[in-house]
Write an enzyme that holds these catalytic residues in place. Structure first.
Site, short mmCIF file in Angstrom:
data_model
loop_
_atom_site.label_atom_id
_atom_site.label_comp_id
_atom_site.label_asym_id
_atom_site.label_seq_id
_atom_site.Cartn_x
_atom_site.Cartn_y
_atom_site.Cartn_z
CG ASP A 51 -0.34 -0.08 2.52
OD1 ASP A 51 0.90 -0.18 2.60
OD2 ASP A 51 -1.08 -0.04 3.53
CG ASP A 90 0.43 -4.06 2.10
OD1 ASP A 90 0.56 -4.96 2.94
OD2 ASP A 90 1.28 -3.17 1.92
CE LYS A 120 3.22 -6.00 3.92
NZ LYS A 120 2.74 -4.83 4.69
CD GLU A 122 0.28 -1.47 8.09
OE1 GLU A 122 -0.12 -0.70 8.99
OE2 GLU A 122 0.82 -1.07 7.05
CD GLU A 189 7.67 -0.24 7.79
OE1 GLU A 189 6.69 -0.95 7.44
OE2 GLU A 189 7.87 0.89 7.32
O1 KIV Z 1 3.56 -1.10 1.69
C1 KIV Z 1 4.75 -1.47 1.74
O2 KIV Z 1 5.57 -1.16 0.87
C2 KIV Z 1 5.17 -2.28 2.87
C3 KIV Z 1 6.63 -2.56 3.02
C4 KIV Z 1 7.33 -1.37 3.51
C5 KIV Z 1 6.88 -3.74 3.89
O3 KIV Z 1 4.36 -2.67 3.66
#
Ligand code: KIV
Length: 271
Positions: A51, A90, A120, A122, A189
């Site tokens: 994202d 994401d 993915k 968070e 991160e």
């Molecule tokens: O959105 C993204 O690029 C990420 C990475 C920084 C892991 O989540």
């Protein structure tokens, strides 16, 4: 040494084996067909349709504004280019938090409409219900702890996370929870390297770091940062392999000059 350079397609199982053998996992972000094709051809293990597209593709200050439809557009473009890498997408802000049914619906849209391989999201304990529901549909889930940019307004800054014992303990508990829930990998991160190494050693799933030091199972960077397309972002953890901002600007300046001087097109460059 790359044990898996000859694998036809990277799967969650391939990644688990790489961790077991001690082969580091290389992950980069991608948002479009042309770049994804080059990165896949180079042998990248995981492509993350991050994202961060909200920042580097759309110019937003944070990752919050990007929509599910926009993520699907980027993911489908990447999927059309890729032969080998595992493609993880994401779940954008607002598409999974606090509502596991919505998390599953968002995931199903991503999987059906883009053809990607995994998602993915968070967070730790607060998103476990969503993760478990997504897993019931057979979709692999990657976790993301430490600095979680979708919560930037809670943190207030993009500084290193989990420096204090209390936050570090919570992160360790969350990492274990994510593994137990069934996540196939975890992104950490911007946390202290000793903490990231401890988490990676305590889990059997691969841990991929960004600003989390060398003691984890793999590394991820935002492609625009690695290539130097962004020139206004220089955290300590970033290694720039090119300086494309200047190279592209220089090429555009030469082109403009050639057009103005009527040097382009020359006789050989026309029909
Ligand atoms: O959105 C993204 O690029 C990420 C990475 C920084 C892991 O989540």
């Amino acid at each position: 040494m790359s044990v898996h350079k000859d694998v036809k397609k990277v799967t969650t199982q391939t990644l688990r084996e790489m961790k077991e053998r001690g082969e580091k996992i290389a992950m980069l972000t991608a948002y479009d067909f042309s770049m994804a094709r080059i990165l896949d051809d180079a042998g990248i293990d995981i492509l993350l349709v991050g994202d961060s597209a909200s920042n580097v593709m759309a110019g937003h200050e944070t990752t919050l504004p990007i929509t599910l439809d926009q993520m699907i557009y980027h993911a489908a473009s990447v999927v059309r280019a890729v032969k080998r890498a595992l493609i993880t997408v994401d779940l954008p802000f607002g598409s999974y938090q606090g509502n596991s049914k919505e998390a599953l619906n968002s995931t199903i849209r991503i999987m059906k409409e883009s053809g990607a391989h995994a998602v993915k999201l968070e967070g730790g304990a607060e998103v476990i219900e969503s993760i478990e529901r997504i897993l019931t549909a057979g979709v692999p889930v990657m976790g993301h702890l430490g600095l979680t940019p979708q919560s930037i307004y809670k943190f207030g800054t993009y500084t290193v996370r989990a420096k204090e014992e209390e936050e570090a303990d919570r992160l360790k508990k969350d990492a274990l929870l994510l593994q137990e829930a069934g996540c196939f990998a975890l992104v950490l991160e911007k946390i202290p390297s000793h903490l990231a190494a401890e988490v990676a050693a305590s889990l059997h799933i691969p841990v991929i770091g960004i600003g989390a030091g060398a003691g984890v199972d793999g590394q991820v960077l935002v492609m625009h940062d690695l290539l130097g397309i962004t020139n206004d972002f220089s955290p300590r953890f970033l290694r720039r392999y090119l300086n494309l901002y200047d190279d592209i600007k220089g090429a555009a300046e030469r082109y403009i000059d050639d057009v103005k001087r009527q040097d382009f097109p020359n006789k050989k460059e026309q029909y």
